[in-house]
Design a protein around this motif. Structure first.
Motif, mmCIF file in Angstrom:
data_model
loop_
_atom_site.group_PDB
_atom_site.id
_atom_site.type_symbol
_atom_site.label_atom_id
_atom_site.label_comp_id
_atom_site.label_asym_id
_atom_site.label_seq_id
_atom_site.Cartn_x
_atom_site.Cartn_y
_atom_site.Cartn_z
ATOM 1 N N SER A 260 -6.252 -0.272 6.433
ATOM 2 C CA SER A 260 -7.399 -0.009 5.561
ATOM 3 C C SER A 260 -7.730 1.472 5.494
ATOM 4 N N SER B 140 0.821 -1.204 0.000
ATOM 5 C CA SER B 140 0.000 0.000 0.000
ATOM 6 C C SER B 140 0.860 1.261 0.000
ATOM 7 N N VAL C 134 -7.764 -2.321 0.904
ATOM 8 C CA VAL C 134 -8.752 -1.682 1.780
ATOM 9 C C VAL C 134 -9.753 -2.711 2.308
ATOM 10 N N THR C 135 -10.112 -3.679 1.470
ATOM 11 C CA THR C 135 -11.085 -4.695 1.869
ATOM 12 C C THR C 135 -10.454 -5.833 2.655
#
Length: 216
Positions: free
Chosen positions: A163, A22, A112-113
């Protein structure tokens, strides 16, 4: 940090990987959009549209030399194919540009999920382990049980943090792509209207018609 990784259990490893991916993609996308903003030149776009309205195609080529503006690239692609299908040429170029803008967004949205789900899974595993300890030792050592639950919650906190910190820039990048798509549609439509106006006024004859008349 190392203590938290050890306390959170083995599921902290995929969470650490998610955070690394990320962060890397957020930095890459930030640099990409900063470069887009630096190369943005709205005055040049208006100049191209003005020259197109006057039919000065050669002047357009000179005016945009050295420009890396993505809208300019799309307009030029349409101008180069104006005798055949300007709209399809610009649509194809716009698809390529938007694909670059939305690159890696699927990965960020997946993180994010997945990150909070991994965190919850780590907590469930930790609670199961704590209840196993409770069944083995009884209530004679409650601190071992509560300590295990507290450690299990570390993965949930880590997953939610990853997230949230990914969601904010992800939404920003998506918003930038949507705004760029609207700009592309706006200026591409302006160029098409300008070209059709000249064609309807008889100032432009399609390339195929020129070839037929030239063969007579």
């Amino acid at each position: 940090m190392i203590h938290l990784l050890k306390s959170g259990g083995f599921l902290m490893l995929p969470l650490l990987l998610c955070s690394f991916i990320s962060l890397t993609l957020i930095i890459e996308r930030t640099i990409f959009w900063l470069r887009i903003r630096r190369e943005k030149d709205r005055s040049l776009v208006y100049r191209v549209l003005d020259l197109a309205d006057k039919g000065l195609w050669d002047d357009i080529r000179l005016a945009v030399r050295g420009s890396n503006n993505f809208i300019i690239r799309i307009l030029i692609n349409g101008i180069l194919h104006r005798d055949y299908s300007m709209s399809m040429a610009m649509e194809s170029a716009a698809s390529d540009e938007l694909r670059k803008m939305r690159r890696f967004m699927g990965v960020l949205e997946t993180i994010v999920t997945v990150a909070p789900l991994l965190g919850i899974l780590g907590t469930v595993v930790g609670i199961i382990h704590s209840f196993d300890m409770l069944g083995a030792k009884g209530i004679g050592d409650p601190q071992a049980v509560t300590g295990g639950i507290a450690q299990a919650l570390i993965t949930t906190a880590a997953g939610l943090s990853i997230s949230i910190l990914t969601l904010l820039p992800c939404n920003y990048f998506n918003a930038c792509a949507e705004a760029s798509a609207l700009s592309i549609e706006k200026y591409a439509t302006s160029l098409e209207i300008t070209y059709e106006k000249r064609a309807n006024a008889g100032e432009i004859r399609p390339q195929k018609e020129k070839q037929v008349s030239g063969g007579r």
